[in-house]
Design a protein around this motif. Structure first.
Motif, PDB file in Angstrom:
ATOM      1  N   LEU A 455      11.469  27.872   1.856  1.00 21.45           N
ATOM      2  CA  LEU A 455      11.982  28.921   0.980  1.00 21.45           C
ATOM      3  C   LEU A 455      11.012  30.103   0.908  1.00 21.45           C
ATOM      4  O   LEU A 455      11.422  31.263   0.955  1.00 21.45           O
ATOM      5  N   GLY A 456       9.711  29.785   0.797  1.00 21.63           N
ATOM      6  CA  GLY A 456       8.704  30.840   0.696  1.00 21.63           C
ATOM      7  C   GLY A 456       8.635  31.699   1.945  1.00 21.63           C
ATOM      8  O   GLY A 456       8.572  32.933   1.869  1.00 21.63           O
ATOM      9  N   ILE A 457       8.674  31.050   3.112  1.00 21.08           N
ATOM     10  CA  ILE A 457       8.620  31.788   4.375  1.00 21.08           C
ATOM     11  C   ILE A 457       9.884  32.622   4.551  1.00 21.08           C
ATOM     12  O   ILE A 457       9.839  33.784   4.979  1.00 21.08           O
ATOM     13  N   GLY A 458      11.030  32.033   4.195  1.00 20.69           N
ATOM     14  CA  GLY A 458      12.288  32.766   4.293  1.00 20.69           C
ATOM     15  C   GLY A 458      12.312  33.998   3.413  1.00 20.69           C
ATOM     16  O   GLY A 458      12.770  35.070   3.821  1.00 20.69           O
ATOM     17  N   TYR A 528      16.994  32.046  -0.168  1.00 18.22           N
ATOM     18  CA  TYR A 528      15.791  32.865  -0.103  1.00 18.22           C
ATOM     19  C   TYR A 528      15.694  33.828  -1.291  1.00 18.22           C
ATOM     20  O   TYR A 528      14.609  34.285  -1.631  1.00 18.22           O
ATOM     21  N   GLY A 529      16.834  34.127  -1.888  1.00 16.03           N
ATOM     22  CA  GLY A 529      16.849  35.044  -3.021  1.00 16.03           C
ATOM     23  C   GLY A 529      16.414  34.425  -4.331  1.00 16.03           C
ATOM     24  O   GLY A 529      16.211  35.135  -5.318  1.00 16.03           O
ATOM     25  N   VAL A 530      16.256  33.098  -4.369  1.00 12.74           N
ATOM     26  CA  VAL A 530      15.797  32.432  -5.589  1.00 12.74           C
ATOM     27  C   VAL A 530      14.384  32.915  -5.934  1.00 12.74           C
ATOM     28  O   VAL A 530      13.543  33.080  -5.059  1.00 12.74           O
ATOM     29  N   SER A 531      14.148  33.164  -7.198  1.00 19.16           N
ATOM     30  CA  SER A 531      12.842  33.645  -7.640  1.00 19.16           C
ATOM     31  C   SER A 531      11.723  32.705  -7.188  1.00 19.16           C
ATOM     32  O   SER A 531      11.853  31.485  -7.264  1.00 19.16           O
TER      33      SER A 531
END
Length: 611
Positions: A455-458, A528-531
């Motif tokens: 998620l962080g890389i995305g 990926y848009g999740v905070s």
């Protein structure tokens, strides 16, 4: 572009004095006491530290230059929402002091990952946790070294690479010589420097505008003041929920199962001193986060009509505060040096802590089991050599971080949250669920690590959303202005009532944060848009759920787990819930028996009547 302001000779003296004092503390502890001749003294300060220095050391270690530089830049670019994080963050040291800390202290372990082997009877789980820590701490050193280096480069003629080498070298020097005692006592000194530097900036910066009342008015009039955004949408960068719940899980790893915290906690003279040290971090966190947030508001008030980022006076947001400091302290020699010393104190305290902990974990978890015949003197030399090796790795990682975008605060919180989450999850499995086995811990920990990292890389690669607030260049020199808006059209739609024809430049429009809504994301951008503040909570929950499921599939864990390996609060809570459930079940059984008896009596009475 404005003429670059540089250090006064007095500033160099103040900054150099901070580095010299830090190095001298290391030399002092290298030649005093036991002279760091045993691993117990080098890694654990002989378990004789008082509570106050331990408290300040923990606080300094986790409030690095990333916080001191990143928080004001965060407030400047995104408004005051982040300030609310202080209330979620303060719950983390409470959890460490009352739950996890006492368990580790009573076990008398050097490496926190030894617990995993004892609990799950598996070296694989222990090495998995230790490897994650090595990765997290090595990346962390790069982040906290790069932040202040780019800051000092903005106000001096030194290149970034030279500053990274200088600060990394000093930190490695005193950590290797003085061990844990040097780390703790330099942290105490550096905490004082950090507070003094930020207070000086706050006072001088607000006086430039006319006091804090005027600072607040400017920020309020430009829609920068916002605290209670209760939007439940997890894709909104900062809301009340992510800043209270999400940030709690972000701070949970460092204050509960992090090797740095456990080493300091266990270096205290008694459990009472250790608990008090962590509890002192509650007001300490409030003071530091509030101070940094106020400096961010002051920063915006001073640049409300001329954004140095848009005006190309500085290269990135991490240089905002140093640039501001050089302006307000231009006529006050020595104070700019104090500020830069403050920033580097945050870096030194964090890096020295990581170096000592990295050496401890590498020795205890990887080398000691294979070198059991090594005498104590040789073992101590090996741990010191390890500190030097990791110092070099940290310097190298700083050059990698230099290539990343974004503020150092977001980078720090994202990596710490994503990599720290599986560690917390695995320890929760061991300390709270007796039926969890080593297979569940390993599988759950692996998935809980990969998912948040993905998620962080995305998010970093795709940049699905941008929540920066608008800034102005009205009073800047025209030749340096850039009209690049901070709101990509693909991310936001403006609900401004102004017709397009009246919009002549970005600074002519006043944006209200409540009038900006994210567009509908599609595909993987929804994830990926999740905070980024939810990444840690997602990781921890993934580890626990997957770990319990795999444990159930592969067979039961242990019916009885030693009390010393469990969180007593959780055990008592589970016992209370179980006893209430048993009582309720018993009461239901009694009612059912009474009903059966009553029904039997009624049937007998009916038969008698019919006869």
């Amino acid at each position: 572009m404005m003429e670059k302001k540089t250090f006064h000779p007095a500033d160099y003296v103040v900054f150099a004095a901070m580095l010299v004092i830090s190095a001298c503390i290391g030399v002092f502890h290298a030649v005093s006491g036991g002279k760091q001749s045993t691993t117990r003294e080098f890694l654990m300060a002989n378990r004789q530290m008082a509570s106050l220095p331990v408290a300040l050391s923990v606080l300094a270690s986790f409030f690095s230059a990333s916080t001191l530089l990143g928080t004001p830049a965060e407030i400047y670019q995104y408004g005051t929402q982040y300030w609310m994080s202080v209330f979620g963050a303060m719950m983390a040291p409470l959890t460490g002091a009352l739950l996890f800390g006492p368990m580790f202290f009573n076990l008398k372990i050097v490496s926190v990952f030894e617990y995993l082997e004892i609990r799950f009877h598996s070296k694989s789980v222990r090495l998995f946790g230790a490897t994650l820590f090595l990765l997290r701490a090595t990346l962390g050193m790069g982040i906290v070294l790069y932040g202040p280096s780019t800051a000092l480069s903005a106000v001096t003629n030194f290149p970034v690479w030279a500053i990274i080498l200088m600060v990394g070298g000093v930190c490695t020097f005193y950590t290797t010589l003085g061990g844990m005692k040097a780390v703790i006592w330099t942290d105490v000194f550096q905490t004082i420097v950090m507070l003094a530097g930020m207070i000086a900036v706050l006072i001088q910066g607000s006086s430039q505008i006319g006091g804090m009342n005027e600072v607040w008015r400017i920020a309020y009039d430009n829609h920068r003041i916002e605290f209670f955004n209760f939007d439940p949408n997890p894709q909104v960068r900062h809301t009340f929920w992510s800043l209270i719940i999400g940030i709690y899980f972000v701070w949970l790893p460092p204050y509960t199962v992090d090797q740095q915290m456990v080493q300091r906690f266990s270096s205290a003279k008694s459990l009472k001193d250790a608990k008090f040290a962590l509890l002192c971090n509650v007001p300490g966190m409030f003071i530091l986060i509030t101070l940094c947030s106020l400096v961010g508001v002051v920063l915006y008030a001073n640049y409300a009509t001329c954004d140095p980022l848009k005006n190309k006076d500085i290269a990135n947001a991490n240089q905002l505060l140093p640039y501001f400091v050089m302006e307000i302290f231009a006529d006050l020699p020595g104070l700019a040096g104090l500020f830069v010393a403050c920033i580097f104190s945050g870096a030194l305290s964090s890096v020295s802590s990581m170096l000592n902990s990295l050496a401890a974990v590498t020795w205890e978890d990887f080398l000691k089991p294979r070198m059991s015949t090594v005498d104590e003197t040789t073992a101590t030399r090996i741990t010191k050599a390890l500190a030097v090796v990791f110092g070099c790795l940290g310097v190298g990682m700083a050059f990698v971080v230099e290539q990343m975008g974004g503020t150092v605060l977001q980078a720090s919180l994202t990596f710490n949250g994503a990599i720290g989450a599986p560690l917390v999850g695995v320890f929760i499995l061991g300390a709270c669920f007796t039926r969890a086995n080593w297979i569940g811990a390993l599988v759950g920990g692996t998935i809980g690590f990969v998912f948040p990292i993905w998620l962080g890389i995305g998010k970093y690669v795709r940049h699905p959303q941008d929540f920066k607030l608008a800034t102005s260049v009205t009073n800047c020199s025209i030749e340096n202005q850039t009209w690049a808006t901070t709101f990509p059209n693909s991310t936001f739609r403006s609900q401004s009532t102004l017709p397009p024809a009246t919009i002549t430049s970005p600074e002519s429009v006043t944006f209200n944060t409540s009038s900006l809504v994210p567009t509908e994301l599609t595909g993987l951008d929804k994830l990926y848009g999740v905070s980024y503040l939810w990444f840690s909570a997602i990781g921890i929950l993934t580890v626990v759920v997957i770990g319990l499921l795999v444990s159930w599939i592969t067979g039961k864990g242990e019916d009885e787990v030693d009390d010393n390996l469990q969180l007593h609060f959780w055990k008592r809570l589970y016992g209370v819930i179980s006893s209430r459930s048993d009582r309720k079940s018993g009461e239901n059984n009694e009612i059912e028996d009474d009903n059966k008896s009553q029904n039997s009596y009624t049937r007998v009475e009916d038969i008698t009547t019919s006869l």
